[in-house]
Write an enzyme that holds these catalytic residues in place. Sequence first.
Site, PDB file in Angstrom:
ATOM      1  N   SER A   1       0.775  -1.200  -0.012  1.00  0.00           N
ATOM      2  CA  SER A   1      -0.007   0.160  -0.002  1.00  0.00           C
ATOM      3  C   SER A   1       0.919   1.133   0.084  1.00  0.00           C
ATOM      4  O   SER A   1       1.955   1.286   0.575  1.00  0.00           O
ATOM      5  CB  SER A   1      -0.675   0.012   1.399  1.00  0.00           C
ATOM      6  OG  SER A   1      -1.503   1.183   1.569  1.00  0.00           O
TER       7      SER A   1
ATOM      8  N   TYR B   1      -1.671  -1.080  10.851  1.00  0.00           N
ATOM      9  CA  TYR B   1      -2.020  -1.845   9.513  1.00  0.00           C
ATOM     10  C   TYR B   1      -0.649  -1.383   8.822  1.00  0.00           C
ATOM     11  O   TYR B   1      -0.494  -2.351   8.061  1.00  0.00           O
ATOM     12  CB  TYR B   1      -3.291  -1.081   8.959  1.00  0.00           C
ATOM     13  CG  TYR B   1      -3.622  -1.247   7.447  1.00  0.00           C
ATOM     14  CD1 TYR B   1      -3.921  -2.561   7.055  1.00  0.00           C
ATOM     15  CD2 TYR B   1      -3.373  -0.247   6.680  1.00  0.00           C
ATOM     16  CE1 TYR B   1      -3.702  -2.909   5.718  1.00  0.00           C
ATOM     17  CE2 TYR B   1      -3.407  -0.520   5.094  1.00  0.00           C
ATOM     18  CZ  TYR B   1      -3.640  -1.709   4.908  1.00  0.00           C
ATOM     19  OH  TYR B   1      -3.932  -1.954   3.189  1.00  0.00           O
TER      20      TYR B   1
ATOM     21  N   LYS C   1       2.449  -3.959   6.574  1.00  0.00           N
ATOM     22  CA  LYS C   1       2.579  -3.731   5.209  1.00  0.00           C
ATOM     23  C   LYS C   1       3.856  -3.601   5.114  1.00  0.00           C
ATOM     24  O   LYS C   1       4.781  -4.502   4.172  1.00  0.00           O
ATOM     25  CB  LYS C   1       1.982  -2.580   4.441  1.00  0.00           C
ATOM     26  CG  LYS C   1       0.419  -2.697   4.404  1.00  0.00           C
ATOM     27  CD  LYS C   1      -0.072  -3.941   3.479  1.00  0.00           C
ATOM     28  CE  LYS C   1      -1.423  -4.239   3.409  1.00  0.00           C
ATOM     29  NZ  LYS C   1      -1.779  -5.597   2.683  1.00  0.00           N
TER      30      LYS C   1
HETATM   31  P1  NAD Z   1     -10.862  -7.203   1.214  1.00  0.00           P
HETATM   32  O1  NAD Z   1     -11.124  -7.077   2.710  1.00  0.00           O
HETATM   33  O2  NAD Z   1     -12.116  -6.780   0.121  1.00  0.00           O
HETATM   34  O3  NAD Z   1      -9.909  -8.438   0.781  1.00  0.00           O
HETATM   35  C1  NAD Z   1      -9.228  -9.202   1.381  1.00  0.00           C
HETATM   36  C2  NAD Z   1      -9.863 -10.600   1.615  1.00  0.00           C
HETATM   37  O4  NAD Z   1      -8.978 -11.246   2.386  1.00  0.00           O
HETATM   38  C3  NAD Z   1     -11.351 -10.768   2.049  1.00  0.00           C
HETATM   39  O5  NAD Z   1     -12.089 -11.611   1.269  1.00  0.00           O
HETATM   40  C4  NAD Z   1     -10.963 -11.632   3.391  1.00  0.00           C
HETATM   41  O6  NAD Z   1     -12.312 -12.227   3.650  1.00  0.00           O
HETATM   42  C5  NAD Z   1      -9.689 -12.279   3.160  1.00  0.00           C
HETATM   43  N1  NAD Z   1      -8.958 -12.577   4.210  1.00  0.00           N
HETATM   44  C6  NAD Z   1      -8.391 -11.575   5.321  1.00  0.00           C
HETATM   45  N2  NAD Z   1      -7.804 -12.357   6.165  1.00  0.00           N
HETATM   46  C7  NAD Z   1      -7.666 -13.850   5.710  1.00  0.00           C
HETATM   47  C8  NAD Z   1      -6.918 -14.985   6.146  1.00  0.00           C
HETATM   48  N3  NAD Z   1      -6.231 -14.776   7.413  1.00  0.00           N
HETATM   49  N4  NAD Z   1      -7.205 -15.930   5.372  1.00  0.00           N
HETATM   50  C9  NAD Z   1      -8.121 -16.112   4.212  1.00  0.00           C
HETATM   51  N5  NAD Z   1      -8.536 -15.039   3.826  1.00  0.00           N
HETATM   52  C10 NAD Z   1      -8.508 -13.972   4.556  1.00  0.00           C
HETATM   53  O7  NAD Z   1      -9.952  -6.110   0.739  1.00  0.00           O
HETATM   54  P2  NAD Z   1      -9.363  -5.447  -0.384  1.00  0.00           P
HETATM   55  O8  NAD Z   1      -9.396  -3.807  -0.639  1.00  0.00           O
HETATM   56  O9  NAD Z   1      -9.640  -6.441  -1.683  1.00  0.00           O
HETATM   57  O10 NAD Z   1      -7.674  -5.452  -0.448  1.00  0.00           O
HETATM   58  C11 NAD Z   1      -6.766  -6.607  -0.690  1.00  0.00           C
HETATM   59  C12 NAD Z   1      -5.173  -6.517  -0.037  1.00  0.00           C
HETATM   60  O11 NAD Z   1      -4.909  -5.014  -0.522  1.00  0.00           O
HETATM   61  C13 NAD Z   1      -5.298  -6.330   1.549  1.00  0.00           C
HETATM   62  O12 NAD Z   1      -4.139  -6.888   1.829  1.00  0.00           O
HETATM   63  C14 NAD Z   1      -5.116  -4.715   1.742  1.00  0.00           C
HETATM   64  O13 NAD Z   1      -4.386  -4.520   2.769  1.00  0.00           O
HETATM   65  C15 NAD Z   1      -4.495  -4.408   0.380  1.00  0.00           C
HETATM   66  N6  NAD Z   1      -4.600  -2.933   0.017  1.00  0.00           N
HETATM   67  C16 NAD Z   1      -6.119  -2.628   0.025  1.00  0.00           C
HETATM   68  C17 NAD Z   1      -6.191  -1.071  -0.384  1.00  0.00           C
HETATM   69  C18 NAD Z   1      -7.786  -0.637  -0.665  1.00  0.00           C
HETATM   70  O14 NAD Z   1      -7.901   0.679  -0.239  1.00  0.00           O
HETATM   71  N7  NAD Z   1      -8.662  -1.457  -0.808  1.00  0.00           N
HETATM   72  C19 NAD Z   1      -5.127  -0.195  -0.560  1.00  0.00           C
HETATM   73  C20 NAD Z   1      -3.780  -0.597  -0.011  1.00  0.00           C
HETATM   74  C21 NAD Z   1      -3.762  -1.997   0.044  1.00  0.00           C
HETATM   75  N1  UFG Z   2     -12.478  11.364   3.628  1.00  0.00           N
HETATM   76  C1  UFG Z   2     -13.611  12.091   3.716  1.00  0.00           C
HETATM   77  N2  UFG Z   2     -14.647  11.708   4.692  1.00  0.00           N
HETATM   78  C2  UFG Z   2     -14.816  10.184   4.667  1.00  0.00           C
HETATM   79  C3  UFG Z   2     -13.755   9.427   4.429  1.00  0.00           C
HETATM   80  C4  UFG Z   2     -12.798   9.903   3.841  1.00  0.00           C
HETATM   81  O1  UFG Z   2     -13.355  13.254   3.911  1.00  0.00           O
HETATM   82  O2  UFG Z   2     -15.821   9.849   5.247  1.00  0.00           O
HETATM   83  C5  UFG Z   2     -11.314  11.804   2.796  1.00  0.00           C
HETATM   84  C6  UFG Z   2     -10.218  11.508   3.930  1.00  0.00           C
HETATM   85  O3  UFG Z   2      -9.735  12.639   4.864  1.00  0.00           O
HETATM   86  C7  UFG Z   2      -8.994  11.679   2.844  1.00  0.00           C
HETATM   87  C8  UFG Z   2      -9.870  11.147   1.284  1.00  0.00           C
HETATM   88  O4  UFG Z   2     -11.127  11.145   1.620  1.00  0.00           O
HETATM   89  O5  UFG Z   2      -8.670  13.056   2.375  1.00  0.00           O
HETATM   90  C9  UFG Z   2      -9.677   9.408   1.187  1.00  0.00           C
HETATM   91  O6  UFG Z   2      -9.886   8.732   2.294  1.00  0.00           O
HETATM   92  P1  UFG Z   2      -9.928   7.350   2.391  1.00  0.00           P
HETATM   93  O7  UFG Z   2     -10.143   6.749   3.803  1.00  0.00           O
HETATM   94  O8  UFG Z   2     -10.665   6.858   1.237  1.00  0.00           O
HETATM   95  O9  UFG Z   2      -8.524   6.672   1.805  1.00  0.00           O
HETATM   96  P2  UFG Z   2      -6.908   7.092   2.643  1.00  0.00           P
HETATM   97  O10 UFG Z   2      -6.031   7.708   1.510  1.00  0.00           O
HETATM   98  O11 UFG Z   2      -7.111   7.861   4.015  1.00  0.00           O
HETATM   99  O12 UFG Z   2      -6.495   5.529   2.853  1.00  0.00           O
HETATM  100  C10 UFG Z   2      -6.390   4.645   1.853  1.00  0.00           C
HETATM  101  C11 UFG Z   2      -6.452   3.287   2.573  1.00  0.00           C
HETATM  102  C12 UFG Z   2      -5.312   2.970   3.326  1.00  0.00           C
HETATM  103  C13 UFG Z   2      -4.147   3.189   2.785  1.00  0.00           C
HETATM  104  C14 UFG Z   2      -4.029   4.759   2.203  1.00  0.00           C
HETATM  105  C15 UFG Z   2      -2.842   4.765   1.281  1.00  0.00           C
HETATM  106  O13 UFG Z   2      -7.701   3.307   3.278  1.00  0.00           O
HETATM  107  O14 UFG Z   2      -5.552   1.473   3.841  1.00  0.00           O
HETATM  108  O15 UFG Z   2      -5.270   4.852   1.193  1.00  0.00           O
HETATM  109  O16 UFG Z   2      -2.821   4.019   0.107  1.00  0.00           O
HETATM  110  F1  UFG Z   2      -3.007   2.949   3.511  1.00  0.00           F
END
Ligand code: NAD
Ligand code: UFG
Length: 337
Positions: free
Chosen positions: A124, A148, A152
């Site tokens: 991330s 979190y 990572k």
């Molecule tokens: P998500 O929660 O939709 O998907 C994660 C999946 O992993 C879920 O289906 C959950 O059931 C499964 N899971 C969790 N722990 C498990 C375990 N121990 N064994 C088996 N299954 C398990 O999340 P996502 O948004 O698809 O994110 C996927 C990956 O990308 C995560 O590692 C997350 O940290 C990373 N990531 C997501 C974002 C974002 O904004 N969505 C940003 C940066 C990184």
């Molecule tokens: N925000 C609002 N209102 C809300 C939610 C978010 O104003 O209800 C604003 C936040 O202040 C920020 C922007 O919208 O300025 C984006 O916020 P998000 O929560 O959607 O995303 P972040 O950038 O804070 O965080 C995301 C993921 C993290 C990851 C990070 C960096 O949630 O897991 O991007 O990639 F670490």
Amino acid sequence: MKILVTGGTGYIGSHTCVELLESGYEVVIVDNLCNSKREVVDFIKEITHKEVIFYEGDVCDKELMRKIFKEHKIDAVIHFAGLKAVGESVKVPLNYYRNNIGSTITLCEVMNEFNCKKIVFSSSATVYGSPKELPIKEGFPLSATNPYGRTKLYNEGILTDLYVSDNNWSVALLRYFNPIGAHPSGLIGENPNDIPNNLMPYIVKVATKELKILSIFGNDYQTKDGTGVRDYIHVVDLAKAHVKAIEEVLNNTGVDAYNLGTGQGYSVLELVETFQKVNKVEVPYQIVERRPGDIDACYADPTYAKEKLNWEATKGIEEMCRDSYNFAINYNSKHQN
Ligand code: NAD
Ligand code: UFG
């Protein structure tokens, strides 16, 4: 080629399974469904008209992981499985360390046993902490501001150490910026059960009237309109980057990190306004206090992914807004009947 996708029924995982299947890969999913639903497996099949093998279970369960590797000759792994809520990670850090780091260790131990040493890891942009400069390049200093983020960072370190110990490993660390949007079919997308933490799912729930009003966290940031700026990327673009990363790890050894973003920053207000315009729907909002820990702006320099993986994002902010809403409407209509 057979790819094991951990967390494959999740938001990014499910879109990646679709892209893998459409590129001719076979897919085996393992997911404990702690944040997704089994029906997603059927939606992946419906979109692709391909078979998917699904194991319900935990990546931390070593016997299950051994069983999967015994039953399938896995060529490479994409490791999405993990918990991802920043706020929750502050409250229950041990759950995050056990799940996010424990799963990686168990997975890699079993991969080693079965001589499968090719892995793509979901990292991330959070690993850059509060960047001093923009756009963010892969070589910038790394830090974590919450548990979190630390999981990572540690996982990146574990996988790097593994390569140093054994140069047969091939590791791609994919640093996602802000994934939003959904598959254009409307069948898969992001659908948090609880009140969403992230901006786009919150906007969607206000637009569908499941929530009353969006709170915008601060309008006094050092940005174009005072609201936070992020690099939103369409989840289908992101999924396609995983197919490129799989090709890379299958053909080479080494460790490499890639920024996956568009390189464009949009403010909260810009996103809300675009959403309202393309979907012709109201999203009432109010400006409230800043959310602790948020930074002014964050966007990628995605040049390296373009050079090395031959990948770049193609979908714009309007398509992201349209597809997010389309998925929600479709999902709600299916689950009400
Ligand atoms: P998500 O929660 O939709 O998907 C994660 C999946 O992993 C879920 O289906 C959950 O059931 C499964 N899971 C969790 N722990 C498990 C375990 N121990 N064994 C088996 N299954 C398990 O999340 P996502 O948004 O698809 O994110 C996927 C990956 O990308 C995560 O590692 C997350 O940290 C990373 N990531 C997501 C974002 C974002 O904004 N969505 C940003 C940066 C990184
Ligand atoms: N925000 C609002 N209102 C809300 C939610 C978010 O104003 O209800 C604003 C936040 O202040 C920020 C922007 O919208 O300025 C984006 O916020 P998000 O929560 O959607 O995303 P972040 O950038 O804070 O965080 C995301 C993921 C993290 C990851 C990070 C960096 O949630 O897991 O991007 O990639 F670490």
